[in-house]
Write an enzyme that holds these catalytic residues in place. Structure first.
Site, PDB file in Angstrom:
ATOM      1  N   TYR A 148       0.852  -1.185   0.000  1.00  0.00           N
ATOM      2  CA  TYR A 148       0.000   0.000   0.000  1.00  0.00           C
ATOM      3  C   TYR A 148       0.887   1.233   0.000  1.00  0.00           C
ATOM      4  O   TYR A 148       1.843   1.327   0.773  1.00  0.00           O
ATOM      5  CB  TYR A 148      -0.890   0.006   1.247  1.00  0.00           C
ATOM      6  CG  TYR A 148      -1.777   1.220   1.372  1.00  0.00           C
ATOM      7  CD1 TYR A 148      -2.834   1.437   0.491  1.00  0.00           C
ATOM      8  CD2 TYR A 148      -1.571   2.160   2.390  1.00  0.00           C
ATOM      9  CE1 TYR A 148      -3.657   2.543   0.611  1.00  0.00           C
ATOM     10  CE2 TYR A 148      -2.399   3.269   2.524  1.00  0.00           C
ATOM     11  CZ  TYR A 148      -3.441   3.458   1.631  1.00  0.00           C
ATOM     12  OH  TYR A 148      -4.257   4.556   1.762  1.00  0.00           O
ATOM     13  N   ASP A 243       9.441   2.761  -0.361  1.00  0.00           N
ATOM     14  CA  ASP A 243       8.414   3.409   0.456  1.00  0.00           C
ATOM     15  C   ASP A 243       8.654   3.055   1.927  1.00  0.00           C
ATOM     16  O   ASP A 243       8.384   1.936   2.362  1.00  0.00           O
ATOM     17  CB  ASP A 243       7.024   2.960  -0.016  1.00  0.00           C
ATOM     18  CG  ASP A 243       5.893   3.673   0.730  1.00  0.00           C
ATOM     19  OD1 ASP A 243       6.184   4.385   1.721  1.00  0.00           O
ATOM     20  OD2 ASP A 243       4.730   3.518   0.323  1.00  0.00           O
ATOM     21  N   LYS A 275       4.400   9.202   8.692  1.00  0.00           N
ATOM     22  CA  LYS A 275       4.161   8.620  10.014  1.00  0.00           C
ATOM     23  C   LYS A 275       5.144   9.123  11.088  1.00  0.00           C
ATOM     24  O   LYS A 275       4.971  10.245  11.547  1.00  0.00           O
ATOM     25  CB  LYS A 275       4.067   7.096   9.897  1.00  0.00           C
ATOM     26  CG  LYS A 275       2.886   6.711   8.962  1.00  0.00           C
ATOM     27  CD  LYS A 275       2.444   5.275   9.007  1.00  0.00           C
ATOM     28  CE  LYS A 275       1.120   5.087   8.260  1.00  0.00           C
ATOM     29  NZ  LYS A 275       1.179   4.450   6.968  1.00  0.00           N
TER      30      LYS A 275
HETATM   31  C1  LIG Z   1       0.532   4.834   5.633  1.00  0.00           C
HETATM   32  C2  LIG Z   1       1.272   4.532   4.388  1.00  0.00           C
HETATM   33  C3  LIG Z   1       1.177   5.365   3.245  1.00  0.00           C
HETATM   34  C4  LIG Z   1       0.190   6.495   3.153  1.00  0.00           C
HETATM   35  O1  LIG Z   1       0.420   7.500   4.074  1.00  0.00           O
HETATM   36  P1  LIG Z   1      -0.785   8.518   4.429  1.00  0.00           P
HETATM   37  O2  LIG Z   1      -0.127   9.531   5.301  1.00  0.00           O
HETATM   38  O3  LIG Z   1      -1.835   7.701   5.099  1.00  0.00           O
HETATM   39  O4  LIG Z   1      -1.250   9.093   3.134  1.00  0.00           O
HETATM   40  C5  LIG Z   1       1.999   5.098   2.176  1.00  0.00           C
HETATM   41  N1  LIG Z   1       2.856   4.073   2.203  1.00  0.00           N
HETATM   42  C6  LIG Z   1       2.960   3.251   3.259  1.00  0.00           C
HETATM   43  C7  LIG Z   1       3.949   2.148   3.236  1.00  0.00           C
HETATM   44  C8  LIG Z   1       2.162   3.444   4.377  1.00  0.00           C
HETATM   45  O5  LIG Z   1       2.243   2.592   5.405  1.00  0.00           O
END
Ligand SMILES: *Cc1c(COP(=O)(O)O)cnc(C)c1O
Length: 454
Positions: A148, A243, A275
């Site tokens: 994701y 990511d 995060k």
């Molecule tokens: C949470 C997450 C996102 C998206 O971040 P948001 O701040 O919710 O838009 C993208 N990549 C990874 C791996 C994530 O865990």
């Protein structure tokens, strides 16, 4: 399923919310649809605890889906944010804090030479993909099923019908055009990535992958997978986007790359972060090679912008959080994660509940399945989600707040102490019995087709 004990104030709040907010929540997983019952509305957090509108306190094993690595309302973060608020909330100009945060990220994560701040992980991956396309002059993106990357249209893609066929929209509202340049492959299958590169390598702008997948439950990369992606990207002139929105500054000082990439001597071209680096406020970033990042406006031709990017309050929270994330914090988080995973796995085993404990650094989750290992999204989907729901509700009633979906990682903070472990240990056996009482017939997967999405 355990009948959730009453939470009248939360239930009333949820009814009000449903009248004015779609599904009653501002991000889908919060609505408890994967586990049943109605969500708890929280009013405050303190260290490892959350308190809801009914006045009940819970041990928090979600930690805002990762950001709260120091625990809730950490004094250094509260102080920094309070000071920043008093000095004005947004200027629309550069500020010194942005430079300090960028310097800190560059200092911590070796391959990052330049970094741009944005407001969410979604924005970070969207911008990194655009930059990779602008830099290479190519269109195609490879992503992995179950990874994701936020709700970017081009990345809300499902696999097409054969090898190297282009992605299909994974949700209504995303057009075929938006996913037409995305190829979706099974996670951890390097041979397939190699085959796709062999067929159309000169059209591929980038491979994007979670540093360690943790949005389909935790599925770490097999040894050599990430490094193999690096090698294939090099051979074919594509960029590698790692990511680290979830793993960055949580798995180690330098995220997942800091324990795997550094050791194996490979680096992505671009990273995405979010995060933890926002300390609980909306801040995220993408960064990497200077020659790639310098293609961004105003230094270069690839447009990217944001009214609130580098917001002084978010930056203050992020700076205070990262500065407090010492080696000791990472050691504590690692140890506590291992403790909690051990307690839960032991309780499940004692009750004969088949499960695969999965972890990547301090991220962990449990697949309620007879399988011996889970390496991709297809494997992650074959689990008894009703058992997880029963386990979840028993823990919730005992005051332990778990991710309200079997497909999410569990998180601990440095504030999770012995008292917390005792509470979890006291609650786990009954929860494991509740899970064991759910029949063994694995129901059809209740996973959303879109992984993740906190
Ligand atoms: C949470 C997450 C996102 C998206 O971040 P948001 O701040 O919710 O838009 C993208 N990549 C990874 C791996 C994530 O865990």
């Amino acid at each position: 399923m355990v009948v959730p004990s009453a939470a009248p104030a939360s239930e009333e709040m949820f009814r009000r919310a449903e009248r004015v907010v779609p599904g009653g929540v501002n991000s889908p997983v919060r609505a408890f649809r994967a586990v049943g019952g109605s969500p708890r509305f929280m009013v405050s957090g303190d260290g490892p605890y959350l308190t809801d509108v009914d006045g009940r306190t819970y041990v928090d094993l979600v930690c805002s889906w990762g950001p709260m690595i120091l625990g809730h309302a950490h004094p250094a973060v509260v102080e920094a944010v309070s000071r920043a608020v008093a000095a004005g909330t947004s200027f629309g100009t550069p500020t010194p804090g942005e430079v300090e945060l960028a310097e800190l990220i560059v200092e911590r994560v070796g391959p990052v030479e330049k970094v741009r701040l944005v407001n969410s992980g979604t924005e970070a991956t969207m911008s990194a993909v655009r930059l990779a396309r602008g830099f290479t002059g190519r269109s195609t993106i490879i992503k992995f099923a179950g990874c994701y990357h936020g709700h970017v249209d081009a990345l809300l893609a499902a696999a097409g019908s054969g090898l190297a066929t282009f992605g299909l929209p994974d949700t209504p509202g995303v057009t075929g055009t938006a996913t037409a340049d995305t190829i979706v492959l099974p996670y951890n299958d390097l041979a397939l990535v190699e085959a796709v590169f062999a067929e159309r390598g000169d059209t591929i702008a980038a491979v994007i992958t979670e540093a360690a997948a943790a949005n389909m439950g935790v599925v770490p990369p097999l040894p050599g997978f990430n490094g193999g992606l690096r090698r294939l990207c090099d051979i074919h002139g594509a960029l590698l986007i790692l990511d680290e929105v979830m793993t960055g500054f949580r798995i180690s000082r330098a995220g997942w790359w800091g324990i795997e990439g550094d050791l194996e001597d490979w680096s992505p071209d671009l990273f995405t972060f979010g995060k933890v680096m926002g300390g609980g406020l909306p801040a995220a970033a993408f960064g990497g090679r200077a020659d790639v990042m310098s293609k961004l406006a105003p230094a270069g031709p690839v447009y990217q912008a944001g009214t609130l990017s580098g917001n002084p309050i978010a930056v203050a929270a992020g700076l205070a959080t990262l500065r407090a994330c010492t080696d000791e914090v990472y050691a504590t988080v690692d140890a506590r994660a291992g403790d909690v995973a051990g307690i839960v796995s032991t309780a499940l085993t004692e009750q004969g509940v088949a499960h695969v404990p999965a972890s990547a650094g301090s991220l962990f989750s449990f697949f309620f399945t007879d399988a011996t290992t889970v390496i991709d999204y297809a494997g992650a989907q074959v689990q008894n989600t009703a058992r997880y729901a029963a386990f979840f509700h028993s823990m919730l009633d005992a005051g332990i707040y778990l991710p309200p979906s079997a497909f999410e990682a569990w998180f601990v903070s440095a504030a999770h102490d012995d008292a917390v472990l005792e509470r979890i240990a006291a609650a786990a056996p009954a929860a494991a019995r509740a899970a064991a009482a759910v029949p063994d017939v694995t129901p059809a997967s209740s996973a959303s087709s879109v992984a993740g999405g906190a």
